[in-house]
Design a protein around this motif. Structure first.
Motif: not given
Lengths: 179, 318
Positions: B280, B43-44, A23-27, B35-36, B277, A20-21, B38-40, A14, A17
């Motif tokens: 996730a 968000n549009r 960290t910058k997204p890789v998208t 977000i958890w 959480l 990860r709030t 590591e993507r968005y 937990l 994970v």
């Protein structure tokens, strides 16, 4: 104590994970943010011109032969006004079949057909994916700026005589080679 | 004499708020999961994507509402309504602040348990009425899971009821003025929270709708707004689970400085985020492990907890 180990692992998961709030997204936010594509990236196919502004394509059919999905169709013809130079009467690529493998580019003896880093070819109608010669032919030289096939070819053309091409040695007197 | 206008206003605020929050949660969950991972996430639509649920709702209304020809039509149509109705009925007894509750029932805790048992029926008959394999498997799993977890949900809740000496949820919150029940009733809290996750079919107990194995479990055959109702019902039960955890074990509206409603909403938001959480992070249980964990681990713990709590309460009374 095994159960305590399990609980520790669950809570650790937990926490990992939750971290990860921050960290910058890789998208990559595509339409706004565009990734860098290297110059050799295989995207849309173009037909280029030589530095003099003439078509490079000599309609040799090698690209059509090399194409694994048979998406290239062309018809050779002669131009009676320019030393009978061969050129494609029509040149058609069906991009709904093309797999962007780049075999046509590798097969091309004159660097005429080239794949460029452009992938935005979406269409609403499938027939719009069939590109004719006027869609394919660009006015520039593409990736090879100084290359002109007719200047380096070992044959007589309207621009030069035999053995007068670039990087070509002057004619050799065959008799001087005698032992 | 009941003040009707006041009651109507309370009903409007609590039910409207719960439904709005459920709609918002659809977006919040997808965004947080994004977000958890590591993507968005979405968000549009609107600022930060917060109108995503609205766009989803428009989409879901314009979808074809298909009733399978092999389904039991009447039951098939009623089921999604049962999901939402039972979840909303439970909100009637949820005290958000002192005297800010629709129905301050003497048997509030029991009413909540009864409604969550009724919600189990919607899953069961929904899967049965769909008359397809995956829906049927999903509802089979749901029957076994919900029936077994229902048992110790009630048992772990009884600890808090014993300490407060009342089934009335407002009284239970009032009894936690000096000490939250999570401290003496930690086992009870764990049992209740796990059972609640199973009741709301959330990971790691989402066997009835395990999307990786059963398409969508018991609601595989539902489309359009009927599916939307199942979706909203699931988020309503997540909100309900968080609200009940806060009320029973985390002191409800009690807290310093801020107004009571704010404390309640903050604590509830904490548990909602915790549930997301957990989704996730943790993988799904295997089905046999789920049942043996329920009956062989949590059930004895809940019983022992109940016994010890009863003993302590009797000993204190002398």
């Amino acid at each position: 104590m095994k159960p305590l180990c399990y609980i520790h692992d669950l809570l650790l998961g937990l926490w990992i994970v939750f971290k990860r709030t921050f960290t910058k997204p890789v998208t990559v936010q595509y339409p706004e943010e565009r990734p860098y594509l290297p110059p050799r990236w295989r995207g849309r196919i173009v037909l280029t011109r030589d530095p003099d502004g003439e078509e490079r394509c000599v309609a040799c059919y090698l690209c059509a032969v090399a194409c694994p999905v048979d998406c290239i169709a062309l018809q050779a013809t002669d131009n009676p006004n320019a030393h009978e130079r061969r050129y494609p009467e029509f040149f058609r690529i069906n991009f709904s079949r093309c797999i962007y493998c780049g075999h046509c580019e590798e097969a091309c003896p004159t660097n005429a057909i080239q794949l460029i880093p452009d992938f935005e070819q979406s269409e609403y109608a499938r027939r719009n994916l069939i590109y004719e010669k006027e869609d394919l032919l660009i006015s520039g030289t593409g990736k090879y700026h100084d290359y002109n096939f007719y200047r380096v070819a070992g044959v007589k053309t309207r621009d030069k005589d035999k053995r007068q091409g670039e990087h070509e040695l002057p004619p050799v007197d065959v008799r001087s080679l005698m032992p | 004499m009941i003040d009707w206008s006041h009651t109507a206003l309370t009903i409007g605020i609590i039910l409207g708020g719960a439904l709005m929050l459920a709609g918002l949660l659809i977006w919040v969950e997808r965004r947080l999961l994004g977000i958890w991972q590591e993507r968005y996430g979405p968000n549009r639509v609107g600022p930060g994507g917060c109108l995503q649920s609205l766009a989803d709702m428009i989409k879901i209304f314009t979808k074809e509402d298909w009733i399978p020809p092999f389904a039991d039509k009447a039951v098939f149509v009623i089921t999604p309504a049962i999901v939402v109705i039972t979840a909303l009925m439970s909100f009637a007894v949820v005290p958000i602040a002192p005297s800010f509750v629709i129905a301050d029932l003497n048997m509030g805790a029991m009413f909540f348990l009864a409604m969550s048992s009724l919600a189990a029926y919607s899953v069961i008959i929904g899967g049965w009425a769909s008359n397809s394999k995956f829906a049927f498997l999903g509802s089979l799993r749901a029957i076994a899971q919900l029936l077994s977890y229902e048992v110790f949900m009630g048992l772990s809740l009884m600890g808090a009821v014993l300490l407060a000496g009342s089934f009335n949820l407002s009284d239970i919150v009032e009894a936690q003025r000096h000490q939250w029940f999570v401290i003496p009733q930690f086992l009870g809290f764990l049992g209740f929270f796990m059972a609640g996750l199973a009741e709301a079919h959330r990971t790691p107990f989402d066997m009835p709708e395990a999307e990786a194995e059963l398409v969508a479990g018991y609601h595989s055959e539902y489309s359009g707004m009927k599916f939307g109702m199942f979706f909203v019902g699931e988020y309503l039960s997540v909100i309900l689970l968080s609200a009940m955890t806060v009320i029973l074990f985390f002191g409800g509206w009690h807290g310093p400085w801020l107004p009571p409603v704010m404390w309640f909403v903050l604590k509830m938001a904490f548990f909602i985020v915790l549930i997301i959480l957990i989704r996730a992070t943790w993988p799904r249980f295997r089905f046999d492990q789920l049942l043996s964990f329920g009956w062989k681990v949590v059930m004895p713990l809940a019983l022992m907890n109940l016994l010890a709590t009863g003993g302590v309460v009797l000993w204190k009374q002398g």
